[in-house]
Write a protein that holds these residues in place. Structure first.
Motif, mmCIF file in Angstrom:
data_model
loop_
_atom_site.group_PDB
_atom_site.id
_atom_site.type_symbol
_atom_site.label_atom_id
_atom_site.label_comp_id
_atom_site.label_asym_id
_atom_site.label_seq_id
_atom_site.Cartn_x
_atom_site.Cartn_y
_atom_site.Cartn_z
ATOM 1 N N SER A 194 0.829 -1.209 0.000
ATOM 2 C CA SER A 194 0.000 0.000 0.000
ATOM 3 C C SER A 194 0.863 1.258 0.000
ATOM 4 C CB SER A 194 -0.929 0.010 1.212
ATOM 5 O OG SER A 194 -1.894 -0.997 1.083
ATOM 6 N N ARG A 195 1.921 1.251 0.786
ATOM 7 C CA ARG A 195 2.825 2.402 0.850
ATOM 8 C C ARG A 195 3.472 2.658 -0.512
ATOM 9 N NH1 ARG A 195 7.929 3.646 1.188
ATOM 10 N NH2 ARG A 195 8.694 1.519 1.192
ATOM 11 N N ARG A 196 3.892 1.602 -1.165
ATOM 12 C CA ARG A 196 4.551 1.765 -2.471
ATOM 13 C C ARG A 196 3.571 2.223 -3.546
ATOM 14 N NH1 ARG A 196 9.331 -2.687 -3.082
ATOM 15 N NH2 ARG A 196 10.257 -2.312 -1.049
ATOM 16 N N LEU A 197 2.346 1.725 -3.504
ATOM 17 C CA LEU A 197 1.346 2.200 -4.465
ATOM 18 C C LEU A 197 1.102 3.690 -4.284
ATOM 19 C CD1 LEU A 197 -1.347 -0.626 -4.611
ATOM 20 C CD2 LEU A 197 0.366 -0.038 -6.324
ATOM 21 N N LEU A 198 1.001 4.140 -3.044
ATOM 22 C CA LEU A 198 0.800 5.564 -2.776
ATOM 23 C C LEU A 198 1.992 6.376 -3.281
ATOM 24 C CD1 LEU A 198 -1.169 7.556 -1.563
ATOM 25 C CD2 LEU A 198 -0.028 7.241 0.638
ATOM 26 N N GLN A 199 3.194 5.845 -3.119
ATOM 27 C CA GLN A 199 4.403 6.536 -3.599
ATOM 28 C C GLN A 199 4.370 6.770 -5.103
ATOM 29 O OE1 GLN A 199 7.730 4.081 -2.394
ATOM 30 N NE2 GLN A 199 8.475 5.707 -1.054
ATOM 31 N N VAL A 200 3.812 5.828 -5.846
ATOM 32 C CA VAL A 200 3.788 5.957 -7.305
ATOM 33 C C VAL A 200 2.504 6.594 -7.807
ATOM 34 C CG1 VAL A 200 5.413 4.081 -7.685
ATOM 35 C CG2 VAL A 200 2.970 3.595 -7.715
ATOM 36 N N ALA A 230 -8.770 0.835 -7.149
ATOM 37 C CA ALA A 230 -7.939 2.041 -7.135
ATOM 38 C C ALA A 230 -8.461 3.059 -8.134
ATOM 39 C CB ALA A 230 -6.495 1.685 -7.481
ATOM 40 N N GLU A 231 -8.158 4.324 -7.857
ATOM 41 C CA GLU A 231 -8.503 5.378 -8.805
ATOM 42 C C GLU A 231 -7.576 5.280 -10.013
ATOM 43 O OE1 GLU A 231 -8.572 9.257 -7.075
ATOM 44 O OE2 GLU A 231 -9.968 8.642 -5.499
ATOM 45 N N ALA A 232 -8.077 5.684 -11.167
ATOM 46 C CA ALA A 232 -7.268 5.662 -12.382
ATOM 47 C C ALA A 232 -6.119 6.667 -12.273
ATOM 48 C CB ALA A 232 -8.128 5.995 -13.598
ATOM 49 N N THR A 233 -4.975 6.295 -12.791
ATOM 50 C CA THR A 233 -3.833 7.211 -12.820
ATOM 51 C C THR A 233 -3.981 8.165 -13.989
ATOM 52 O OG1 THR A 233 -2.573 5.634 -14.145
ATOM 53 C CG2 THR A 233 -2.272 5.540 -11.751
ATOM 54 N N VAL A 290 -0.366 10.585 -18.372
ATOM 55 C CA VAL A 290 1.068 10.781 -18.636
ATOM 56 C C VAL A 290 1.956 10.333 -17.486
ATOM 57 C CG1 VAL A 290 0.729 12.610 -20.323
ATOM 58 C CG2 VAL A 290 0.928 13.200 -17.903
ATOM 59 N N LEU A 291 1.367 9.825 -16.393
ATOM 60 C CA LEU A 291 2.161 9.365 -15.262
ATOM 61 C C LEU A 291 2.811 8.031 -15.592
ATOM 62 C CD1 LEU A 291 3.027 9.751 -12.293
ATOM 63 C CD2 LEU A 291 0.997 8.423 -11.666
ATOM 64 N N LYS A 292 4.103 7.953 -15.425
ATOM 65 C CA LYS A 292 4.863 6.729 -15.676
ATOM 66 C C LYS A 292 5.686 6.390 -14.452
ATOM 67 C CE LYS A 292 3.546 6.267 -19.869
ATOM 68 N NZ LYS A 292 2.501 5.338 -20.136
ATOM 69 N N TYR A 293 6.084 5.147 -14.366
ATOM 70 C CA TYR A 293 6.899 4.690 -13.248
ATOM 71 C C TYR A 293 8.030 3.840 -13.820
ATOM 72 C CZ TYR A 293 8.180 2.305 -8.931
ATOM 73 O OH TYR A 293 8.854 1.814 -7.854
ATOM 74 N N LYS A 294 9.261 4.208 -13.473
ATOM 75 C CA LYS A 294 10.411 3.468 -13.976
ATOM 76 C C LYS A 294 11.565 3.622 -12.991
ATOM 77 C CE LYS A 294 13.181 2.889 -18.145
ATOM 78 N NZ LYS A 294 13.426 3.393 -19.498
ATOM 79 N N ARG A 340 -4.202 1.324 -18.057
ATOM 80 C CA ARG A 340 -3.089 2.220 -17.742
ATOM 81 C C ARG A 340 -2.710 2.099 -16.264
ATOM 82 N NH1 ARG A 340 -5.401 6.570 -19.242
ATOM 83 N NH2 ARG A 340 -6.120 7.181 -17.194
ATOM 84 N N THR A 341 -3.712 2.048 -15.400
ATOM 85 C CA THR A 341 -3.452 1.944 -13.966
ATOM 86 C C THR A 341 -2.835 0.590 -13.627
ATOM 87 O OG1 THR A 341 -5.278 3.442 -13.511
ATOM 88 C CG2 THR A 341 -4.511 2.100 -11.680
ATOM 89 N N MET A 342 -3.317 -0.473 -14.251
ATOM 90 C CA MET A 342 -2.781 -1.802 -13.959
ATOM 91 C C MET A 342 -1.338 -1.957 -14.431
ATOM 92 S SD MET A 342 -4.588 -3.480 -12.026
ATOM 93 C CE MET A 342 -3.661 -4.999 -12.099
ATOM 94 N N LYS A 343 -0.927 -1.206 -15.436
ATOM 95 C CA LYS A 343 0.480 -1.245 -15.834
ATOM 96 C C LYS A 343 1.357 -0.781 -14.691
ATOM 97 C CE LYS A 343 -0.128 -0.575 -20.783
ATOM 98 N NZ LYS A 343 0.081 0.340 -21.905
ATOM 99 N N ILE A 344 0.834 0.145 -13.888
ATOM 100 C CA ILE A 344 1.601 0.632 -12.739
ATOM 101 C C ILE A 344 1.447 -0.325 -11.560
ATOM 102 C CG2 ILE A 344 1.810 2.495 -11.049
ATOM 103 C CD1 ILE A 344 1.134 4.429 -13.310
ATOM 104 N N ILE A 345 0.277 -0.842 -11.305
ATOM 105 C CA ILE A 345 0.063 -1.757 -10.170
ATOM 106 C C ILE A 345 0.679 -3.113 -10.494
ATOM 107 C CG2 ILE A 345 -1.636 -3.014 -8.816
ATOM 108 C CD1 ILE A 345 -3.461 -0.664 -9.026
ATOM 109 N N LYS A 346 0.741 -3.678 -11.588
ATOM 110 C CA LYS A 346 1.250 -4.974 -12.104
ATOM 111 C C LYS A 346 0.417 -6.080 -11.756
ATOM 112 C CE LYS A 346 4.451 -4.476 -14.546
ATOM 113 N NZ LYS A 346 4.996 -4.155 -15.497
#
Length: 121
Positions: free
Chosen positions: A8-14, A32-35, A38-42, A64-70
């Motif tokens: 949960s902490r890491r999801l909030l960070q991104v 989760a709310e949609a990101t 243009v927000l990316k995580y790398k 798009r959101t699931m690409k960040i959550i995995k």
């Protein structure tokens, strides 16, 4: 559990805002709310990729959101998503996020109530 809190902490960070995070034994259910498009995580960092705006606008919010959550996500026999709903209270319109759900079954799921090959008589 430590893992759940850390996740949960890491999801909030991104930048992923959770409305629901529940565990049932080994199943984790997240809404989760949609990101933003243009927000990316790398490499452990968030960044905004303005060059991807047109391409990202064509991608569905859940994908798009699931690409960040995995997607409306399957959770056991439900499909779950978040919708914003407007409600007027004492002349003031308020928007709230509501967790929605509907029945979900995999295409390969049996349509039989009790399978004929089961051990039941």
């Amino acid at each position: 559990m430590w893992w759940d809190r850390e996740f949960s902490r890491r999801l909030l960070q991104v930048g992923v805002i959770q409305r629901l995070n529940e565990r049932y034994v080994d199943d984790i259910n997240i809404a989760a709310e949609a990101t933003t498009p243009v927000l990316k995580y790398k490499n452990g960092q968030n960044y905004v990729d303005q060059s991807m705006i047109r391409e990202e606008e064509r991608v569905k919010d859940d994908e798009r959101t699931m690409k960040i959550i995995k997607k409306k996500l399957p959770i056991l026999d439900m499909k779950v998503w978040i919708e914003d709903q407007e409600k007027e209270v004492e002349g003031v319109t308020r928007t709230t996020s509501v967790i929605m759900y509907e029945f979900y079954a995999k295409e390969v799921a049996s349509k039989a109530l009790v399978n004929a090959r089961s051990a039941l008589p």
